[in-house]
Scaffold this active site. Structure first.
Site, PDB file in Angstrom:
ATOM      1  N   GLY A   1       0.829  -1.197   0.000  1.00  0.00           N
ATOM      2  CA  GLY A   1       0.000   0.000   0.000  1.00  0.00           C
ATOM      3  C   GLY A   1       0.863   1.246   0.000  1.00  0.00           C
ATOM      4  O   GLY A   1       2.010   1.217   0.450  1.00  0.00           O
TER       5      GLY A   1
ATOM      6  N   GLN B   1       2.952   9.907   1.511  1.00  0.00           N
ATOM      7  CA  GLN B   1       4.250   9.246   1.367  1.00  0.00           C
ATOM      8  C   GLN B   1       5.001   9.669   0.116  1.00  0.00           C
ATOM      9  O   GLN B   1       6.168   9.337  -0.047  1.00  0.00           O
ATOM     10  CB  GLN B   1       4.083   7.719   1.373  1.00  0.00           C
ATOM     11  CG  GLN B   1       3.686   7.189   2.750  1.00  0.00           C
ATOM     12  CD  GLN B   1       3.494   5.693   2.716  1.00  0.00           C
ATOM     13  OE1 GLN B   1       2.450   5.211   2.313  1.00  0.00           O
ATOM     14  NE2 GLN B   1       4.517   4.955   3.119  1.00  0.00           N
TER      15      GLN B   1
ATOM     16  N   CYS C   1       6.850  -0.154   7.027  1.00  0.00           N
ATOM     17  CA  CYS C   1       6.369   0.991   6.263  1.00  0.00           C
ATOM     18  C   CYS C   1       7.440   1.438   5.273  1.00  0.00           C
ATOM     19  O   CYS C   1       8.612   1.531   5.636  1.00  0.00           O
ATOM     20  CB  CYS C   1       6.047   2.135   7.225  1.00  0.00           C
ATOM     21  SG  CYS C   1       5.440   3.617   6.416  1.00  0.00           S
ATOM     22  N   LEU C   2       7.026   1.707   4.050  1.00  0.00           N
ATOM     23  CA  LEU C   2       7.992   2.151   3.032  1.00  0.00           C
ATOM     24  C   LEU C   2       8.676   3.454   3.436  1.00  0.00           C
ATOM     25  O   LEU C   2       9.775   3.751   2.980  1.00  0.00           O
ATOM     26  CB  LEU C   2       7.282   2.341   1.691  1.00  0.00           C
ATOM     27  CG  LEU C   2       6.737   1.057   1.044  1.00  0.00           C
ATOM     28  CD1 LEU C   2       5.924   1.396  -0.190  1.00  0.00           C
ATOM     29  CD2 LEU C   2       7.873   0.111   0.695  1.00  0.00           C
TER      30      LEU C   2
ATOM     31  N   HIS D   1      -3.537   0.988   8.064  1.00  0.00           N
ATOM     32  CA  HIS D   1      -2.198   1.587   7.988  1.00  0.00           C
ATOM     33  C   HIS D   1      -2.230   2.834   7.094  1.00  0.00           C
ATOM     34  O   HIS D   1      -1.664   3.871   7.433  1.00  0.00           O
ATOM     35  CB  HIS D   1      -1.227   0.525   7.446  1.00  0.00           C
ATOM     36  CG  HIS D   1       0.197   0.960   7.337  1.00  0.00           C
ATOM     37  ND1 HIS D   1       1.194   0.441   8.130  1.00  0.00           N
ATOM     38  CD2 HIS D   1       0.803   1.859   6.518  1.00  0.00           C
ATOM     39  CE1 HIS D   1       2.351   1.013   7.803  1.00  0.00           C
ATOM     40  NE2 HIS D   1       2.147   1.865   6.818  1.00  0.00           N
ATOM     41  N   GLU D   2      -2.911   2.714   5.953  1.00  0.00           N
ATOM     42  CA  GLU D   2      -2.938   3.838   4.994  1.00  0.00           C
ATOM     43  C   GLU D   2      -3.834   4.975   5.486  1.00  0.00           C
ATOM     44  O   GLU D   2      -3.498   6.152   5.310  1.00  0.00           O
ATOM     45  CB  GLU D   2      -3.401   3.355   3.616  1.00  0.00           C
ATOM     46  CG  GLU D   2      -2.552   2.240   3.008  1.00  0.00           C
ATOM     47  CD  GLU D   2      -1.073   2.518   2.992  1.00  0.00           C
ATOM     48  OE1 GLU D   2      -0.670   3.697   2.954  1.00  0.00           O
ATOM     49  OE2 GLU D   2      -0.279   1.558   3.043  1.00  0.00           O
TER      50      GLU D   2
ATOM     51  N   HIS E   1      -1.883   7.002   7.712  1.00  0.00           N
ATOM     52  CA  HIS E   1      -1.016   7.942   6.983  1.00  0.00           C
ATOM     53  C   HIS E   1      -1.780   9.205   6.623  1.00  0.00           C
ATOM     54  O   HIS E   1      -1.251  10.319   6.737  1.00  0.00           O
ATOM     55  CB  HIS E   1      -0.506   7.311   5.682  1.00  0.00           C
ATOM     56  CG  HIS E   1       0.765   6.519   5.838  1.00  0.00           C
ATOM     57  ND1 HIS E   1       1.934   7.066   6.314  1.00  0.00           N
ATOM     58  CD2 HIS E   1       1.051   5.226   5.568  1.00  0.00           C
ATOM     59  CE1 HIS E   1       2.882   6.141   6.323  1.00  0.00           C
ATOM     60  NE2 HIS E   1       2.377   5.009   5.879  1.00  0.00           N
TER      61      HIS E   1
HETATM   62 ZN    ZN Z   1       3.328   3.216   5.727  1.00  0.00          ZN
END
Ligand code: ZN
Length: 186
Positions: free
Chosen positions: A46, A51, A91-92, A133-134, A137
């Site tokens: 995701g 991000q 997380c990226l 999670h998203e 964000h």
């Molecule tokens: Zn993340």
């Protein structure tokens, strides 16, 4: 279609609350394509607009191995959550850090698609975890905020260390995020 640079912790843009999307059209569609293009090579499941440094309330998700199930959520709202469980996440935007957080493993989400059409969907397990999670964000929240206190401190230290290493160039962009794991990286 462009691959965008993923913003990394502790960049303050990850802490801003996203703004509701009111304008649907080709520019938004192109942005969604960029998000998917950026997500695909990472091995993540995701990616949210903050991000890549954009304040729109948009995220994309694809849990398939071959990138064949892209889903787009615009102005998402979680309507209900059930069946909490401890789930391993990463997380990226925080490469090299993993941790277990409590998430609902079943939820109902309402969102709009690229054309502005509203839809509601019931999701389970990793799909449900990824959505939470998203959505975090989009509200300026990171999974490490949800870690138990001592683990949170450790994760923050580790994340800052990684970000400094990135800053001096000892980690190539993408290195830390390309190794496949079972965790929900997004
Ligand atoms: Zn993340």
């Amino acid at each position: 279609m462009t691959r965008r640079t993923v913003v990394r912790y502790p960049d303050p843009r990850l802490r801003e609350e996203s703004e509701r999307v009111e304008e649907f059209g080709p520019e938004l569609a192109a942005f969604v394509d960029d998000l998917l293009d950026t997500l695909r090579p990472t091995g993540g499941i995701g990616l949210s607009a903050p991000q890549v440094g954009d304040r729109r309330a948009v995220f994309v998700m694809d849990l398939s191995e071959d990138h064949s199930e892209p889903q787009v959520f615009i102005n998402p709202k979680i309507l209900s959550r059930e069946r909490d469980a401890w789930v391993e996440e990463s997380c990226l935007s925080i490469p090299g850090v993993e941790g277990k957080v409590i998430r609902a493993t079943r939820l109902r989400v309402r969102a709009q698609d690229e054309d502005g059409e509203f839809f509601e969907e019931d999701l389970e397990d990793m799909y449900a975890v990824c959505v939470q999670h998203e959505v975090d964000h989009l509200e300026g929240r990171l999974f490490i905020d949800r870690l138990p206190f001592v683990k949170r401190l450790r994760a923050q230290r580790q994340a800052l260390r990684s970000s400094r290493e990135v800053a001096v160039g000892s980690i190539q962009e993408g290195d830390a995020i390309d190794s496949p794991t079972d965790s929900s990286r997004s």
